[in-house]
Design a protein around this motif. Structure first.
Motif, PDB file in Angstrom:
ATOM      1  N   ARG A 185       0.837  -1.123  -0.136  1.00  0.00           N
ATOM      2  CA  ARG A 185      -0.128   0.064  -0.170  1.00  0.00           C
ATOM      3  C   ARG A 185       0.963   1.200   0.145  1.00  0.00           C
ATOM      4  O   ARG A 185       1.947   1.239   0.637  1.00  0.00           O
ATOM      5  CB  ARG A 185      -0.904  -0.056   1.401  1.00  0.00           C
ATOM      6  CG  ARG A 185      -1.735  -0.930   1.301  1.00  0.00           C
ATOM      7  CD  ARG A 185      -2.697  -1.119   2.551  1.00  0.00           C
ATOM      8  NE  ARG A 185      -3.620  -2.143   2.977  1.00  0.00           N
ATOM      9  CZ  ARG A 185      -3.250  -3.116   3.396  1.00  0.00           C
ATOM     10  NH1 ARG A 185      -2.299  -3.429   3.895  1.00  0.00           N
ATOM     11  NH2 ARG A 185      -4.180  -4.065   3.681  1.00  0.00           N
ATOM     12  N   PRO A 186       0.419   2.497  -0.630  1.00  0.00           N
ATOM     13  CA  PRO A 186       1.323   3.593  -0.698  1.00  0.00           C
ATOM     14  C   PRO A 186       1.444   4.106   0.671  1.00  0.00           C
ATOM     15  O   PRO A 186       0.232   3.992   1.710  1.00  0.00           O
ATOM     16  CB  PRO A 186       0.626   4.272  -1.645  1.00  0.00           C
ATOM     17  CG  PRO A 186      -0.995   3.844  -1.474  1.00  0.00           C
ATOM     18  CD  PRO A 186      -0.672   2.464  -1.413  1.00  0.00           C
ATOM     19  N   GLU A 187       2.257   4.856   1.093  1.00  0.00           N
ATOM     20  CA  GLU A 187       2.531   5.551   2.496  1.00  0.00           C
ATOM     21  C   GLU A 187       1.424   6.760   2.255  1.00  0.00           C
ATOM     22  O   GLU A 187       2.403   7.881   1.605  1.00  0.00           O
ATOM     23  CB  GLU A 187       3.844   5.986   2.925  1.00  0.00           C
ATOM     24  CG  GLU A 187       4.440   4.111   3.428  1.00  0.00           C
ATOM     25  CD  GLU A 187       5.848   4.395   3.909  1.00  0.00           C
ATOM     26  OE1 GLU A 187       6.168   5.793   4.316  1.00  0.00           O
ATOM     27  OE2 GLU A 187       6.360   3.443   4.519  1.00  0.00           O
ATOM     28  N   VAL A 188       0.615   7.039   2.933  1.00  0.00           N
ATOM     29  CA  VAL A 188      -0.247   8.151   2.849  1.00  0.00           C
ATOM     30  C   VAL A 188       0.421   9.017   3.946  1.00  0.00           C
ATOM     31  O   VAL A 188       0.290  10.464   3.733  1.00  0.00           O
ATOM     32  CB  VAL A 188      -1.559   7.902   3.263  1.00  0.00           C
ATOM     33  CG1 VAL A 188      -2.556   9.256   3.316  1.00  0.00           C
ATOM     34  CG2 VAL A 188      -2.222   6.914   2.318  1.00  0.00           C
ATOM     35  N   ARG A 221      -1.270  -0.086  11.269  1.00  0.00           N
ATOM     36  CA  ARG A 221      -0.873  -0.888  10.051  1.00  0.00           C
ATOM     37  C   ARG A 221       0.696  -0.466   9.606  1.00  0.00           C
ATOM     38  O   ARG A 221       1.405  -1.243   8.997  1.00  0.00           O
ATOM     39  CB  ARG A 221      -1.844  -0.799   8.864  1.00  0.00           C
ATOM     40  CG  ARG A 221      -1.323  -1.680   7.647  1.00  0.00           C
ATOM     41  CD  ARG A 221      -2.726  -1.416   6.637  1.00  0.00           C
ATOM     42  NE  ARG A 221      -2.356  -0.284   5.813  1.00  0.00           N
ATOM     43  CZ  ARG A 221      -3.352   0.781   5.526  1.00  0.00           C
ATOM     44  NH1 ARG A 221      -4.423   0.528   5.995  1.00  0.00           N
ATOM     45  NH2 ARG A 221      -2.918   1.655   4.845  1.00  0.00           N
ATOM     46  N   TYR A 222       0.660   0.772   9.509  1.00  0.00           N
ATOM     47  CA  TYR A 222       1.980   1.551   9.154  1.00  0.00           C
ATOM     48  C   TYR A 222       3.364   0.855  10.081  1.00  0.00           C
ATOM     49  O   TYR A 222       4.133   0.475   9.467  1.00  0.00           O
ATOM     50  CB  TYR A 222       1.945   2.894   9.391  1.00  0.00           C
ATOM     51  CG  TYR A 222       3.318   3.787   9.205  1.00  0.00           C
ATOM     52  CD1 TYR A 222       3.684   4.324   8.104  1.00  0.00           C
ATOM     53  CD2 TYR A 222       4.339   3.882  10.184  1.00  0.00           C
ATOM     54  CE1 TYR A 222       4.835   5.014   7.647  1.00  0.00           C
ATOM     55  CE2 TYR A 222       5.565   4.587  10.020  1.00  0.00           C
ATOM     56  CZ  TYR A 222       5.573   5.074   8.572  1.00  0.00           C
ATOM     57  OH  TYR A 222       6.709   5.853   8.571  1.00  0.00           O
ATOM     58  N   ALA A 223       2.961   0.840  11.609  1.00  0.00           N
ATOM     59  CA  ALA A 223       3.906   0.161  12.349  1.00  0.00           C
ATOM     60  C   ALA A 223       4.114  -1.352  12.057  1.00  0.00           C
ATOM     61  O   ALA A 223       5.288  -1.901  12.035  1.00  0.00           O
ATOM     62  CB  ALA A 223       3.443   0.551  13.843  1.00  0.00           C
ATOM     63  N   LEU A 224       2.949  -2.057  11.791  1.00  0.00           N
ATOM     64  CA  LEU A 224       3.282  -3.617  11.457  1.00  0.00           C
ATOM     65  C   LEU A 224       3.672  -3.715  10.172  1.00  0.00           C
ATOM     66  O   LEU A 224       4.767  -4.598  10.165  1.00  0.00           O
ATOM     67  CB  LEU A 224       1.618  -4.231  11.559  1.00  0.00           C
ATOM     68  CG  LEU A 224       1.750  -5.721  10.894  1.00  0.00           C
ATOM     69  CD1 LEU A 224       2.343  -6.490  11.843  1.00  0.00           C
ATOM     70  CD2 LEU A 224       0.062  -6.077  10.630  1.00  0.00           C
ATOM     71  N   GLU A 225       3.636  -3.056   9.019  1.00  0.00           N
ATOM     72  CA  GLU A 225       4.360  -3.107   7.903  1.00  0.00           C
ATOM     73  C   GLU A 225       5.841  -2.821   8.037  1.00  0.00           C
ATOM     74  O   GLU A 225       6.712  -3.610   7.475  1.00  0.00           O
ATOM     75  CB  GLU A 225       3.648  -2.409   6.855  1.00  0.00           C
ATOM     76  CG  GLU A 225       2.375  -2.755   6.208  1.00  0.00           C
ATOM     77  CD  GLU A 225       1.658  -1.815   5.548  1.00  0.00           C
ATOM     78  OE1 GLU A 225       2.151  -0.709   5.073  1.00  0.00           O
ATOM     79  OE2 GLU A 225       0.536  -2.435   4.840  1.00  0.00           O
ATOM     80  N   HIS A 226       6.347  -1.696   8.828  1.00  0.00           N
ATOM     81  CA  HIS A 226       7.738  -1.402   9.078  1.00  0.00           C
ATOM     82  C   HIS A 226       8.295  -2.453   9.664  1.00  0.00           C
ATOM     83  O   HIS A 226       9.510  -2.760   9.485  1.00  0.00           O
ATOM     84  CB  HIS A 226       7.644  -0.107   9.563  1.00  0.00           C
ATOM     85  CG  HIS A 226       7.664   1.073   8.467  1.00  0.00           C
ATOM     86  ND1 HIS A 226       8.910   1.881   8.354  1.00  0.00           N
ATOM     87  CD2 HIS A 226       6.639   1.422   7.899  1.00  0.00           C
ATOM     88  CE1 HIS A 226       8.359   2.803   7.298  1.00  0.00           C
ATOM     89  NE2 HIS A 226       7.076   2.407   7.088  1.00  0.00           N
ATOM     90  N   GLU A 227       7.710  -3.046  10.825  1.00  0.00           N
ATOM     91  CA  GLU A 227       8.054  -4.190  11.573  1.00  0.00           C
ATOM     92  C   GLU A 227       8.553  -5.663  10.633  1.00  0.00           C
ATOM     93  O   GLU A 227       9.499  -6.048  10.819  1.00  0.00           O
ATOM     94  CB  GLU A 227       7.151  -4.358  12.595  1.00  0.00           C
ATOM     95  CG  GLU A 227       7.862  -5.576  13.504  1.00  0.00           C
ATOM     96  CD  GLU A 227       6.465  -5.964  14.745  1.00  0.00           C
ATOM     97  OE1 GLU A 227       6.404  -6.947  14.866  1.00  0.00           O
ATOM     98  OE2 GLU A 227       6.186  -5.033  15.321  1.00  0.00           O
ATOM     99  N   GLN A 228       7.666  -5.595  10.002  1.00  0.00           N
ATOM    100  CA  GLN A 228       7.475  -6.924   8.976  1.00  0.00           C
ATOM    101  C   GLN A 228       8.635  -6.773   7.769  1.00  0.00           C
ATOM    102  O   GLN A 228       9.411  -7.687   7.384  1.00  0.00           O
ATOM    103  CB  GLN A 228       6.378  -7.293   8.423  1.00  0.00           C
ATOM    104  CG  GLN A 228       5.244  -7.601   9.186  1.00  0.00           C
ATOM    105  CD  GLN A 228       5.776  -8.788  10.094  1.00  0.00           C
ATOM    106  OE1 GLN A 228       6.235  -9.676   9.899  1.00  0.00           O
ATOM    107  NE2 GLN A 228       5.588  -8.602  11.531  1.00  0.00           N
TER     108      GLN A 228
END
Length: 325
Positions: free
Chosen positions: A224-227, A279-286
């Motif tokens: 997903r794009p980072e809004v 979701r932002y935090a989860l995606e950066h963690e993964q």
């Protein structure tokens, strides 16, 4: 680039789409790519908006620069007939066995035979040369089984070679493993920036390495794009509700008075921002987990409406720009 590109991934990550885009990306500057399907789902035909693929190599697309993409849906029964003809010259006798149901019986009950035939057919396409001595295909891309099954699928010929100590079956199995465990092959894993697919990717890479199978790249699909960036999200957490209401009012979304339209929009907007922050935090963690694996990492964007043929070419362009071709 390895000549056999194997694409695997957890179900739902879009591995077939990535395999198709990779085949297009590799078929540049006049290159010829064969895209192989081994699970019988006809996913390739759907992506390229063509009729169901038969058991024959058929051109399905032209890539930028004049390259060509061919596709093959491998049928285990017909692959076994090819095998019997190649090594035992059965010809009509093999076709008679098929009519009697013996071929279907063999591919159903014989442990690993189906996977032996599928990998063997793909490796035959990798090794095949024309009369001038040039490889028939510059690249073969395999839309392979999911991550949880990929190591056993690719390693099945090792087991067969151990069981059949001599003869054509032993020799064929060894020839296939020489391709699969050489620099000619690269196994790519497709994932999403979610916990389960990432963990399965980590486990799959460990299993492949333990089996001495060559791991290639990690391709993160549907990104997903980072809004909002980290600074924006921190501001969202601390901004007063009244400030948000005034901003909405200034944008023409109703007065900032208590109970007005702008006031009513504040809570839903802040709730949505909080969900995005999670979701932002989860995606950066993964993403950090995947980076630690030390493999080339590529990301492909999410197409909200799904991937059509034009989208497939766009994904191929993304892969080329990221240096995959």
């Amino acid at each position: 680039m390895s000549r056999l590109q194997v694409v695997s991934g957890k179900g739902g990550t879009g591995k077939t789409t990535v395999a198709a885009a990779l085949a297009l990306a590799l078929a540049t500057e006049g290159k010829r790519t064969l895209l192989v399907e081994v699970e019988g789902r006809q996913g390739i035909a759907q992506l390229f908006e063509t009729e169901a693929l038969p058991y024959e190599e058929r051109k399905i697309a032209v890539a930028p620069g004049g390259g060509e993409v061919y596709a093959l849906a491998i049928d285990p029964e017909l692959a076994l007939l090819d095998y019997l003809q190649m090594f035992y010259k059965l010809g009509g006798a093999g076709r008679a066995l098929k009519k009697l149901g013996a071929i279907d019986f063999a591919t159903t009950i014989a442990p690993g035979l189906r996977d032996v035939l599928l990998t063997g057919k793909a490796c035959e396409a990798v090794r095949r040369k024309d009369k001038s001595g040039r490889f028939a295909y510059d690249y073969v891309v395999m839309d392979a089984p999911p991550t949880g099954r990929i190591t056993r699928f690719l390693n099945v010929n090792d087991e067969v070679a151990g069981l059949a100590k001599i003869g054509p079956i032993h020799n064929q199995a060894q020839a296939v493993m020489r391709v699969l465990k050489s620099p000619e092959t690269a196994v790519h894993l497709v994932t999403l920036l979610e916990e389960m697919p990432v963990q399965e990717t980590v486990d799959g890479i460990s299993e492949l390495r333990s089996a001495r199978l060559p791991v290639g790249r990690i391709i993160v699909n549907m990104v997903r794009p980072e809004v909002l960036d980290a600074a924006d999200l921190e501001l969202v957490r601390t901004v007063p509700r009244s400030t948000v209401a005034r901003s909405l009012s200034s944008a023409g979304l109703g007065g900032a008075r208590r109970g007005g339209r702008a006031e009513r929009l504040v809570d839903p907007l802040l709730t949505q921002a909080e969900e995005y922050a999670e979701r932002y935090a989860l995606e950066h963690e993964q993403r950090a987990v995947l980076t630690e694996l030390g493999l080339p990492l590529h990301e492909l964007p999410l197409f909200a409406e799904g991937v059509d043929l034009a989208g497939l070419y766009e994904l191929a362009r993304e892969l080329r720009e990221q240096g995959v071709s």
